[in-house]
Design an enzyme around this catalytic site. Structure first.
Site, short mmCIF file in Angstrom:
data_model
loop_
_atom_site.label_atom_id
_atom_site.label_comp_id
_atom_site.label_asym_id
_atom_site.label_seq_id
_atom_site.Cartn_x
_atom_site.Cartn_y
_atom_site.Cartn_z
N TYR A 26 -12.10 17.87 18.79
CA TYR A 26 -10.74 17.17 19.01
C TYR A 26 -10.73 16.35 17.50
O TYR A 26 -11.77 15.77 16.96
CB TYR A 26 -11.04 16.00 20.00
CG TYR A 26 -11.02 16.81 21.13
CD1 TYR A 26 -9.74 16.97 22.01
CD2 TYR A 26 -12.11 17.40 21.55
CE1 TYR A 26 -9.89 17.62 23.18
CE2 TYR A 26 -12.13 18.02 22.91
CZ TYR A 26 -10.86 18.25 23.60
OH TYR A 26 -10.84 18.78 24.86
N GLY A 27 -9.64 16.28 16.90
CA GLY A 27 -9.19 15.81 15.56
C GLY A 27 -9.18 14.23 15.55
O GLY A 27 -9.19 13.79 14.58
N ARG A 87 -2.55 -12.28 -42.50
CA ARG A 87 -2.20 -13.62 -41.99
C ARG A 87 -1.06 -14.23 -42.57
O ARG A 87 -1.09 -14.06 -43.88
CB ARG A 87 -3.29 -14.66 -41.69
CG ARG A 87 -4.53 -14.31 -40.86
CD ARG A 87 -5.59 -15.44 -41.12
NE ARG A 87 -6.80 -14.99 -40.29
CZ ARG A 87 -8.05 -15.31 -40.79
NH1 ARG A 87 -8.07 -16.09 -41.81
NH2 ARG A 87 -9.14 -15.07 -40.18
N ARG A 145 -0.68 4.18 20.72
CA ARG A 145 -1.30 3.16 20.76
C ARG A 145 -1.50 2.73 19.38
O ARG A 145 -1.93 1.55 18.93
CB ARG A 145 -2.44 3.07 21.67
CG ARG A 145 -2.05 2.85 23.05
CD ARG A 145 -3.40 3.27 23.85
NE ARG A 145 -4.48 2.20 23.68
CZ ARG A 145 -5.71 2.50 23.98
NH1 ARG A 145 -6.04 3.50 24.73
NH2 ARG A 145 -6.54 1.67 23.83
N THR A 172 -4.03 19.67 27.08
CA THR A 172 -5.18 20.15 26.40
C THR A 172 -5.28 21.58 26.57
O THR A 172 -5.41 22.42 25.47
CB THR A 172 -6.57 19.39 26.51
OG1 THR A 172 -6.66 19.74 28.14
CG2 THR A 172 -6.37 17.98 26.17
N ALA A 207 -2.96 17.41 18.01
CA ALA A 207 -1.34 17.39 18.13
C ALA A 207 -1.01 16.21 18.95
O ALA A 207 0.28 15.85 18.98
CB ALA A 207 -0.98 18.51 18.87
N GLY A 208 -1.77 15.20 19.04
CA GLY A 208 -1.54 14.18 20.07
C GLY A 208 -0.49 13.18 19.19
O GLY A 208 -0.70 12.85 17.92
N LYS A 252 -2.09 10.37 14.54
CA LYS A 252 -3.06 9.73 14.65
C LYS A 252 -4.12 10.46 13.81
O LYS A 252 -5.15 9.46 13.28
CB LYS A 252 -3.46 9.98 16.28
CG LYS A 252 -4.59 9.06 16.55
CD LYS A 252 -4.89 8.99 17.91
CE LYS A 252 -4.83 10.36 18.72
NZ LYS A 252 -5.40 10.42 19.92
N TYR A 273 -8.18 -5.55 -24.46
CA TYR A 273 -7.74 -4.48 -24.01
C TYR A 273 -8.01 -3.27 -24.88
O TYR A 273 -7.69 -3.46 -25.94
CB TYR A 273 -6.24 -4.33 -23.76
CG TYR A 273 -5.75 -3.19 -23.33
CD1 TYR A 273 -5.99 -2.41 -22.24
CD2 TYR A 273 -4.99 -2.36 -24.17
CE1 TYR A 273 -5.59 -1.28 -21.87
CE2 TYR A 273 -4.39 -0.98 -23.84
CZ TYR A 273 -4.69 -0.67 -22.76
OH TYR A 273 -4.23 0.66 -22.46
#
Length: 456
Positions: free
Chosen positions: A98-99, A439, A13, A77, A8-9, A20, A365
């Site tokens: 921890y995720g 041609r 940073r 936590t 959930a953090g 995150k 191609y």
């Protein structure tokens, strides 16, 4: 057992709008690494606690057998684990992960589970040369097997306690009924106003519950990600581990520090990989495959003895045995090459099957096509398969020779053994075993002068 993953953090940073735990490591979200490891332990309940980023986490990680609980507001936590309480089975222990700690191995976690059993509080600890910032493990004595009394945070530790090198990783396993009791008794009377999961250690000691520990095989298994710097550091650790495993399997790597595997890479015997190659999704390289420098290969299988020359890019393709591809070739989704097919420089193939011993060596191609065996496709050839609305198919039968600078306007069929003259624009089917040419007659204009630029 129950497994709860805290995810959930906010991750301030990281300087990103993306939660995150959804940032990729080796092409997969940090949280997905943790979930995959958790599943190896065969939990009966797997619950992810999410918060920052709203519904992005459950939306991007929908999976069978995965439960979610939202932590809002985020008050530490201990508070995060409280959100999972209604989903936890009292008759099984609960493991808390921890995720943002993606590299913990199932083997290290199993070691913790084994020592904790069903009636002890188990903590995964690690010894660090520089434990600054971590909570220290305080035991009854200096004996490493002595009972754990408490965890003391850096800011609250005495000089003697700060010298302790054994630290708390945050990963714990506990008897679920007792865990619920300890969580209910947590207090947020601290400087941060949060409920700390580590406070349950004191509750366990007070209740006479033995607190035990296990250690991982490597310190990096416990490293978390709080910044892009730390994310890159763990990426290199992970890639180093993958490279070492490949080397142990007998794969030749020109430089183990210059390979990126963002998925699963399965190699046969005598595979050689040069520098700067990226492998994404599920990639299989059979015996004797050689991959030259700076190739990107995504969700592709490559047959034995095939040589992939530099700067080639494959995506959702199947390549047969003894092919030669590149340099600078692109195989797009739906490409299927049989044995001994040559695809040369600046050739693009999409949604096409090319049979054995056929060649397109230059500047071509091939899209939405079925190409037979022993076909030679000259430089500058284009299958014109899209009319702006619909895509049509081109069929080139066995033993066809197509001259350079040819356009094949689909839907069209080129008959077996036919030859298409260079510079032809083919708008109708070409009959088998015949030369087809389209041609304009070449003329020379006498007396013509090239225009001269008018100076203003």
């Amino acid at each position: 057992m129950n497994i709860v993953i805290l995810a959930a953090g906010m991750g301030k940073r990281m300087q990103s709008a993306l939660p995150k735990v959804l940032h990729p490591l080796a092409g997969k979200a940090l949280l997905s690494h943790v979930i995959d490891t958790a599943r190896k332990l065969s939990p009966t309940k797997l619950c992810v606690i999410y918060g920052h980023g709203g519904e992005q986490v459950p939306q991007l990680l929908e999976a069978k057998g995965l439960a979610f609980a939202k932590q809002e507001p985020q008050l530490g936590t201990g508070h995060a684990v409280m959100q999972a309480v209604p989903q936890l089975d009292d008759n099984a222990p609960t493991l808390i992960l921890y995720g943002d700690v993606p590299l913990t191995t199932a083997a290290s976690l199993q070691r913790l589970l084994d020592i904790a059993g069903v009636d002890k509080l188990g903590i995964l600890t690690v010894n660090l040369d520089n434990p600054t910032g971590y909570g220290r493990i305080v035991r009854d004595s200096s004996d490493k097997n002595a009972a754990i009394k408490r965890i003391v945070e850096q800011k609250d530790a005495s000089e003697q306690e700060r010298a302790i090198r054994e630290v708390n990783t945050g990963i714990i396993v506990a008897p679920t009924a007792l865990l619920k009791k300890w969580l209910a008794n947590l207090s947020n009377k601290n400087a941060q106003g949060e409920y700390y999961l580590t406070d349950i250690v004191a509750s366990a000691v007070a209740d006479g519950v033995e607190v035990v520990s296990a250690q991982p095989d490597h310190a990096w298994e416990t490293h978390g990600v709080n910044s892009k710097v730390q994310l890159v550091e763990l990426e290199r650790v992970h890639q180093h581990n993958i490279a070492n495993a490949l080397l142990e399997q007998g794969v030749t790597l020109a430089d183990p520090s210059r390979i990126d595997v963002r998925g699963t890479l399965t190699c046969g015997r005598d595979v050689t990989i040069d520098v700067g190659c990226v492998f994404e999704g599920d990639v299989t390289l059979a015996d004797g495959v050689r991959v030259d420098a700076y190739c990107v290969i995504h969700n592709t299988s490559v047959g034995a003895q095939t040589h992939i020359r530099p700067f080639s890019h494959f995506e959702n393709a199947v390549v047969g045995e003894a092919c030669i591809i590149g340099p600078y070739a692109r195989l797009r989704p739906g490409t299927v090459l049989a044995e001994d097919v040559h695809i040369g420089n600046f050739v693009e193939v999409k949604n096409s099957e090319i049979a054995a011993h056929s060649k397109a060596n230059h500047l071509t191609y091939i899209g939405d096509s079925t190409v037979g065996s022993r076909v030679n496709i000259g430089a500058g050839t284009i299958t014109c398969n899209y009319d702006g609305v619909n895509k049509s198919r081109t069929v080139i039968e066995d033993d066809v020779f197509i001259g350079s600078a040819t356009q094949l306007i689909a839907p069209i069929r080129v008959g077996q053994g036919s030859t298409i003259g260079a510079g032809t624009t083919l708008t109708k089917d070409a009959p088998a075993e015949k030369l087809t040419v389209s041609r304009a007659k070449q003329i020379t204009v006498e007396g013509w002068q090239r225009p001269v630029k008018i100076k203003k």
